[in-house]
Design a protein around this motif. Structure first.
Motif, PDB file in Angstrom:
ATOM      1  N   VAL A   5     -99.708  84.851  68.988  1.00 17.36           N
ATOM      2  CA  VAL A   5    -100.893  84.907  69.842  1.00 17.36           C
ATOM      3  C   VAL A   5    -101.069  86.314  70.413  1.00 17.36           C
ATOM      4  CG1 VAL A   5    -101.894  84.091  72.018  1.00 17.36           C
ATOM      5  CG2 VAL A   5    -100.856  82.460  70.424  1.00 17.36           C
ATOM      6  N   ALA A   6     -99.961  86.913  70.868  1.00 20.57           N
ATOM      7  CA  ALA A   6    -100.020  88.265  71.415  1.00 20.57           C
ATOM      8  C   ALA A   6    -100.454  89.271  70.351  1.00 20.57           C
ATOM      9  CB  ALA A   6     -98.656  88.660  71.985  1.00 20.57           C
ATOM     10  N   PHE A   7     -99.971  89.079  69.122  1.00 17.09           N
ATOM     11  CA  PHE A   7    -100.349  89.977  68.033  1.00 17.09           C
ATOM     12  C   PHE A   7    -101.834  89.813  67.701  1.00 17.09           C
ATOM     13  CE2 PHE A   7    -100.802  90.904  63.456  1.00 17.09           C
ATOM     14  CZ  PHE A   7    -100.298  92.203  63.425  1.00 17.09           C
ATOM     15  N   HIS A   8    -102.302  88.573  67.717  1.00 15.37           N
ATOM     16  CA  HIS A   8    -103.708  88.310  67.403  1.00 15.37           C
ATOM     17  C   HIS A   8    -104.634  88.938  68.443  1.00 15.37           C
ATOM     18  CE1 HIS A   8    -107.095  86.139  65.636  1.00 15.37           C
ATOM     19  NE2 HIS A   8    -107.425  85.713  66.854  1.00 15.37           N
ATOM     20  N   SER A   9    -104.194  88.949  69.698  1.00 18.79           N
ATOM     21  CA  SER A   9    -105.060  89.460  70.769  1.00 18.79           C
ATOM     22  C   SER A   9    -104.838  90.928  71.092  1.00 18.79           C
ATOM     23  CB  SER A   9    -104.854  88.634  72.046  1.00 18.79           C
ATOM     24  OG  SER A   9    -103.505  88.722  72.482  1.00 18.79           O
ATOM     25  N   GLY A  10    -103.613  91.411  70.940  1.00 17.92           N
ATOM     26  CA  GLY A  10    -103.326  92.790  71.338  1.00 17.92           C
ATOM     27  C   GLY A  10    -102.593  93.623  70.320  1.00 17.92           C
ATOM     28  N   GLY A  11    -102.446  93.119  69.092  1.00 22.96           N
ATOM     29  CA  GLY A  11    -101.735  93.885  68.074  1.00 22.96           C
ATOM     30  C   GLY A  11    -100.234  93.901  68.342  1.00 22.96           C
ATOM     31  N   TRP A  12     -99.568  94.794  67.650  1.00 24.88           N
ATOM     32  CA  TRP A  12     -98.112  94.867  67.761  1.00 24.88           C
ATOM     33  C   TRP A  12     -97.657  95.179  69.179  1.00 24.88           C
ATOM     34  CZ3 TRP A  12     -94.133  93.106  65.367  1.00 24.88           C
ATOM     35  CH2 TRP A  12     -92.864  93.641  65.610  1.00 24.88           C
ATOM     36  N   SER A  13     -98.415  95.987  69.906  1.00 24.05           N
ATOM     37  CA  SER A  13     -98.036  96.308  71.278  1.00 24.05           C
ATOM     38  C   SER A  13     -98.025  95.060  72.153  1.00 24.05           C
ATOM     39  CB  SER A  13     -98.985  97.356  71.868  1.00 24.05           C
ATOM     40  OG  SER A  13    -100.319  96.882  71.872  1.00 24.05           O
ATOM     41  N   GLY A  14     -98.890  94.097  71.845  1.00 22.00           N
ATOM     42  CA  GLY A  14     -98.877  92.839  72.588  1.00 22.00           C
ATOM     43  C   GLY A  14     -97.589  92.071  72.357  1.00 22.00           C
ATOM     44  N   THR A  15     -97.127  92.020  71.099  1.00 24.48           N
ATOM     45  CA  THR A  15     -95.872  91.341  70.788  1.00 24.48           C
ATOM     46  C   THR A  15     -94.693  92.042  71.451  1.00 24.48           C
ATOM     47  OG1 THR A  15     -96.767  90.595  68.666  1.00 24.48           O
ATOM     48  CG2 THR A  15     -94.373  90.565  68.907  1.00 24.48           C
ATOM     49  N   VAL A  16     -94.703  93.370  71.433  1.00 24.75           N
ATOM     50  CA  VAL A  16     -93.632  94.137  72.068  1.00 24.75           C
ATOM     51  C   VAL A  16     -93.607  93.890  73.575  1.00 24.75           C
ATOM     52  CG1 VAL A  16     -92.874  96.482  72.651  1.00 24.75           C
ATOM     53  CG2 VAL A  16     -93.488  95.911  70.295  1.00 24.75           C
ATOM     54  N   SER A  17     -94.766  93.837  74.197  1.00 32.26           N
ATOM     55  CA  SER A  17     -94.824  93.582  75.637  1.00 32.26           C
ATOM     56  C   SER A  17     -94.202  92.233  75.981  1.00 32.26           C
ATOM     57  CB  SER A  17     -96.279  93.617  76.119  1.00 32.26           C
ATOM     58  OG  SER A  17     -96.832  94.909  75.939  1.00 32.26           O
ATOM     59  N   MET A  18     -94.496  91.225  75.164  1.00 29.65           N
ATOM     60  CA  MET A  18     -93.890  89.910  75.370  1.00 29.65           C
ATOM     61  C   MET A  18     -92.373  90.006  75.262  1.00 29.65           C
ATOM     62  SD  MET A  18     -93.801  86.589  72.949  1.00 29.65           S
ATOM     63  CE  MET A  18     -92.416  87.426  72.140  1.00 29.65           C
ATOM     64  N   GLY A  19     -91.883  90.755  74.266  1.00 30.54           N
ATOM     65  CA  GLY A  19     -90.451  90.919  74.080  1.00 30.54           C
ATOM     66  C   GLY A  19     -89.778  91.629  75.241  1.00 30.54           C
ATOM     67  N   LEU A  20     -90.427  92.652  75.763  1.00 30.31           N
ATOM     68  CA  LEU A  20     -89.853  93.394  76.889  1.00 30.31           C
ATOM     69  C   LEU A  20     -89.742  92.522  78.134  1.00 30.31           C
ATOM     70  CD1 LEU A  20     -91.650  96.847  76.449  1.00 30.31           C
ATOM     71  CD2 LEU A  20     -89.233  96.329  76.024  1.00 30.31           C
ATOM     72  N   LEU A  21     -90.712  91.653  78.345  1.00 33.70           N
ATOM     73  CA  LEU A  21     -90.636  90.725  79.481  1.00 33.70           C
ATOM     74  C   LEU A  21     -89.445  89.780  79.335  1.00 33.70           C
ATOM     75  CD1 LEU A  21     -94.405  89.798  80.053  1.00 33.70           C
ATOM     76  CD2 LEU A  21     -92.915  91.116  81.586  1.00 33.70           C
ATOM     77  N   ALA A  22     -89.217  89.304  78.116  1.00 33.04           N
ATOM     78  CA  ALA A  22     -88.091  88.400  77.885  1.00 33.04           C
ATOM     79  C   ALA A  22     -86.753  89.108  78.112  1.00 33.04           C
ATOM     80  CB  ALA A  22     -88.161  87.837  76.467  1.00 33.04           C
ATOM     81  N   VAL A  23     -86.624  90.349  77.634  1.00 27.81           N
ATOM     82  CA  VAL A  23     -85.375  91.096  77.850  1.00 27.81           C
ATOM     83  C   VAL A  23     -85.167  91.368  79.331  1.00 27.81           C
ATOM     84  CG1 VAL A  23     -84.133  93.228  77.363  1.00 27.81           C
ATOM     85  CG2 VAL A  23     -85.453  92.142  75.566  1.00 27.81           C
TER      86      VAL A  23
END
Length: 444
Positions: free
Chosen positions: A400-418
């Motif tokens: 969903v993050a990739f669909h809405s914000g590209g790879w940076s969206g997926t990375v942002s989700m990952g950084l929050l989890a870490v």
């Protein structure tokens, strides 16, 4: 630090977070160490009878489990094209499998307590590989998702049973290494499944690729059953719901176990999100890589094999919490590097993400096995449930993050989890110091 104190630190609550009062007042490690030193200890140890067969058998079980569980992940762009689905919709072929595993791992662990670890693992793999041979014939996306859910539910019998088997059959000093080898099998399975399907799909399509992977999994399942030594220290438990519920409540009341479950889920959220959508990123501009090359990117999983196998040494040098800090920092560095527009830097980022994830997973899962004093299958099952919930959530949110914000969206989700992993570990460190001042546990 001496070997005995290393083992004690492995099982103490201060390893990751504060110990529960039960853990603090009745530590496991000293007793375990004494048992290991005893000449009458018949559990397996490196170099001893059955250890190599056991290690290879569970390694192959890990290979089959991860190869099947994430079999569609590298093929999502092809699945999307074939069925005319978006990335977030096609990602359900991954999320359905991991979500079903998370849902069924606790009931399967109860069966493991009653009927035995080896029996449940054998039955689970048998059903999973059978479904794997049917999946290539799915007529539509809904059928594919349904079959994947059945496969995930079947595979639920493997992870919790495997770690419980190890906790019962392997001497405590060798437990982290043995679990690390099982996790290493996970990484090899995840890697080989994606590489095999990537190249086969490039020539013959995703259906043939999944069929080939199913045949490979059959071979792993048969070898597993032939190699795994019969358990010698298993005691059947009860299937009564009240007993199971009481065991689960006891585990969830343990602050250390709760923290470990959350850490496993958050690490897997990062990993599931990144690897669900990386194929889309690399197959699109500016990289535009062919399917075979995209599948080969998953050779990076070999790094996870090394980091998982080295988890025991890492804990010995840095302590449990220190190892988790290092794993979180490594994962964060990889996420940031993966934002680069250069393919070598993206690959380096994936290397760091993979190394950090597998190290963190091995550290957390081994701590669960050391901490649980009873109902080990349920303790491991709760960890696996949280872990695969993280995978399912990560796969869906990452897409969903990739669909809405590209790879940076997926990375942002990952950084929050870490950030969540680090916050939990910091809180545990503070609580451990409080316990140490009370003279309950050593600070590690």
């Amino acid at each position: 630090m001496s070997s005995a104190s290393s083992v004690a630190s492995v099982s103490s609550a201060a390893s990751v977070s504060s110990a529960s009062s039960a853990s603090a007042t009745s530590p496991v490690a000293p007793c375990a160490s004494s048992a290991s030193a005893s000449s009458g200890d018949t559990r397996m140890a490196p170099g001893g009878p059955g250890y190599r067969r056991m290690s290879l058998a569970l390694f192959l079980a890990g290979v089959a489990t991860f190869a099947l569980l994430y079999s569609t992940q590298a093929l999502l762009p092809l699945v999307s094209g074939d069925f005319g689905a978006t990335a977030s919709t096609a990602s359900w072929t991954v999320s359905a499998a991991t979500g079903a595993l998370a849902l069924f791992v606790l009931p399967m662990s109860a069966l493991s307590e009653r009927f035995g670890r080896r029996t449940v693992m054998t039955a689970s793999l048998a059903v999973a590989v059978t479904v794997g041979l049917l999946i290539p014939f799915a007529p539509n996306l809904s059928a594919l998702v349904a079959l994947r859910a059945v496969q995930g539910a079947a595979l639920a019998g493997v992870p919790a049973s495997a770690t419980a088997y190890l906790a019962e059959e392997v001497r405590p000093r060798a437990l982290i290494t043995a679990i690390g080898l099982f996790v290493a099998g996970n990484s090899v399975g995840g890697m080989s499944g994606r590489v095999i399907t990537g190249w086969v799909a490039q020539e013959w399509g995703w259906r043939v690729a999944l069929g080939v992977l199913g045949v490979v999994a059959v071979g792993c399942a048969v070898a597993f059953r032939l190699l795994l030594p019969a358990p010698r220290h298993f005691t059947p438990g009860s299937l009564r719901p009240r007993v199971l519920a009481g065991t689960v409540r006891a585990h969830l009341a343990n602050p250390l176990l709760r923290r470990l479950y959350a850490i496993g889920a958050l690490f897997m959220t990062v990993f599931g999100g990144v690897y669900t959508v990386i194929g889309y990123r690399l197959s699109e501009a500016p990289f535009s890589l062919p399917q075979g090359i995209v599948g080969s990117i998953f050779l990076v999983y070999l790094v996870g094999t090394v980091s998982a196998s080295a988890a025991g040494k890492l804990v010995g040098r840095l302590g449990r919490r220190g190892a988790l800090y290092l794993a979180g920092g490594t994962t964060t560095s990889g996420l940031v590097l993966s934002l680069a527009g250069s393919l070598p830097l993206v690959l380096l980022g994936l290397v760091l993400i993979t190394a950090g994830f597998f190290a963190g997973h091995a550290v957390a899962s081994s701590a669960v096995s050391h901490t649980a004093r009873h109902g080990r299958a349920q303790a491991s099952a709760l960890y696996q449930s949280a872990y695969y919930v993280g995978s399912s959530v990560g796969s869906t949110l990452g897409a969903v993050a990739f669909h809405s914000g590209g790879w940076s969206g997926t990375v942002s989700m990952g950084l929050l989890a870490v950030a969540g992993v680090v916050a939990i570990t910091v809180a545990g460190s503070r609580a451990a110091r409080v316990e140490a001042r009370r003279g309950l546990v050593p600070v590690r």
